[in-house]
Design a protein around this motif. Structure first.
Motif, mmCIF file in Angstrom:
data_model
loop_
_atom_site.group_PDB
_atom_site.id
_atom_site.type_symbol
_atom_site.label_atom_id
_atom_site.label_comp_id
_atom_site.label_asym_id
_atom_site.label_seq_id
_atom_site.Cartn_x
_atom_site.Cartn_y
_atom_site.Cartn_z
ATOM 1 N N SER A 14 1.643 -31.337 7.015
ATOM 2 C CA SER A 14 1.276 -31.420 8.442
ATOM 3 C C SER A 14 0.055 -31.900 9.012
ATOM 4 O O SER A 14 0.151 -31.869 10.164
ATOM 5 N N TRP A 25 5.110 -26.699 18.678
ATOM 6 C CA TRP A 25 4.612 -26.935 17.452
ATOM 7 C C TRP A 25 3.958 -25.610 16.998
ATOM 8 O O TRP A 25 3.948 -25.277 15.925
ATOM 9 N N ILE A 49 6.809 -23.537 15.411
ATOM 10 C CA ILE A 49 6.999 -24.060 14.178
ATOM 11 C C ILE A 49 5.920 -23.835 13.050
ATOM 12 O O ILE A 49 6.207 -23.475 12.138
ATOM 13 N N ARG A 50 4.758 -23.990 13.565
ATOM 14 C CA ARG A 50 3.513 -23.629 12.596
ATOM 15 C C ARG A 50 3.560 -22.050 12.145
ATOM 16 O O ARG A 50 3.365 -21.667 11.063
ATOM 17 N N GLY A 82 8.035 -23.184 9.693
ATOM 18 C CA GLY A 82 9.106 -23.952 9.916
ATOM 19 C C GLY A 82 10.232 -23.370 9.935
ATOM 20 O O GLY A 82 11.448 -24.100 9.874
ATOM 21 N N ILE A 114 15.299 -25.021 15.637
ATOM 22 C CA ILE A 114 14.837 -25.892 16.768
ATOM 23 C C ILE A 114 15.577 -25.895 18.079
ATOM 24 O O ILE A 114 15.181 -25.782 19.139
ATOM 25 N N PRO A 124 11.142 -32.805 16.064
ATOM 26 C CA PRO A 124 10.724 -31.570 15.760
ATOM 27 C C PRO A 124 11.628 -30.953 14.498
ATOM 28 O O PRO A 124 11.265 -30.233 13.619
ATOM 29 N N LYS A 125 12.860 -31.471 14.323
ATOM 30 C CA LYS A 125 13.561 -30.899 13.206
ATOM 31 C C LYS A 125 12.796 -31.861 11.962
ATOM 32 O O LYS A 125 12.566 -30.663 10.754
ATOM 33 N N SER A 181 9.563 -29.595 11.401
ATOM 34 C CA SER A 181 9.976 -28.368 10.854
ATOM 35 C C SER A 181 9.997 -28.398 9.540
ATOM 36 O O SER A 181 9.614 -27.332 8.575
ATOM 37 N N ARG A 207 7.859 -26.098 6.809
ATOM 38 C CA ARG A 207 8.679 -25.205 5.701
ATOM 39 C C ARG A 207 8.383 -25.692 4.366
ATOM 40 O O ARG A 207 8.296 -24.642 3.535
#
Length: 287
Positions: free
Chosen positions: A47, A173, A176-177, A181, A185, A211-212, A215, A219
């Protein structure tokens, strides 16, 4: 700034990120390696976005599982990549590696993440402020302290020229971070108050990937780190994979390796280069 730490082959000198750049720059590293043989490495998906300022020696990108940019590169930027890359060189590599967060691309390079994602781009095209004159001054400096000071000044100056990301993109974001992950969503989209189409479109434009997919990569970063010390079944369960086979497919997709191979090696990652630990994250977004 840490003292130089010698690895198998490379020497890294890490520089503390200036507080003004927090959230946009994850780490800065001086890198030097010499070899009489061809050195081949595989970089797994991640990322962080590397900005490479070379002193002259070039790096061969021999393969990309996703995206474009196979060929020989001097100074370059590798956008948000949803796959792994294979590189090779012989002789010497001497460069500075700046690792941007996805939000840092738009803030410091003044480019939407989408323009760099899936691509390796020459530095002159992605960051013309790091032009030939700047690189000449950078590498004419005799000390790493002096080089890092020049970089700090240049990056801080870019804060006045970049573009802020939309607040809901920044928030998504961060969720997600922060969750490694594992945030759903659909739940994050609902909490923004915007439509899924609008959220997905703007997130992709500014971060670079949807976003998916973003993510999934985050993850994978956390799961691949956990695999080095935990059984595969427990990692799959902890990070929300349907089963071990699902985890194995993601490992293969993002690293080009099997789970067994990944457990056996120390993967080449930006986090390893800048010396930060990928911890087990909170499983749920902040309220």
């Amino acid at each position: 700034m840490d003292a130089a730490s010698t690895m198998t082959g490379p020497v890294l000198l890490r520089h503390a990120v200036h507080p003004l750049l927090d959230g946009f720059v994850a780490g800065i590293v001086g890198f030097r390696e010499r070899s009489g043989d061809v050195v081949t490495r595989r970089q797994q998906a991640g990322s962080l976005i590397p900005v490479i300022l070379s002193s002259g020696p070039r790096l061969e990108v021999t393969a990309l599982s996703e995206g474009t940019g196979v060929g020989t590169h001097g100074s370059f930027v590798a956008g948000f990549m949803p796959g792994h890359a294979t590189t090779a060189f012989s002789g010497e590599q001497l460069c500075v590696q700046i690792y941007l967060t996805p939000l840092g691309v738009q803030r410091l390079l003044a480019l939407p993440g989408r323009e760099l994602a899936h691509r390796i781009v020459d530095l002159a095209d992605a960051a013309p402020f790091f032009g030939e004159r700047f690189l000449d001054e950078l590498w004419s400096c005799d000390t790493w302290e002096g080089r890092f000071a020049q970089l700090d000044r240049a990056l801080i100056a870019r804060l006045d020229h970049g573009v802020d990301s939309e607040p809901f993109v920044v928030w998504m974001w961060e969720q997600i971070r922060r969750t490694g992950g594992r945030a759903r969503i659909a739940d994050l989209v609902e909490r923004t108050g915007w439509s899924q189409r609008h959220v997905t479109s703007l997130f992709t434009e500014q971060v670079g990937l949807g976003p998916k997919l973003a993510s999934r990569i985050v993850r994978f970063e956390h799961a691949s780190s956990a695999l080095r010390s935990s059984p595969t079944a427990s990692v799959a369960a902890e990070f929300g994979y349907a089963d071990q086979s699902h985890l194995a497919r993601e490992v293969r997709w993002f690293s080009g390796r099997t789970v067994t191979e990944l457990k056996r090696i120390a993967p080449v990652t930006p986090q390893a280069a800048i010396g930060i630990r990928v911890d087990r994250a909170a499983p749920h977004p902040a309220t």
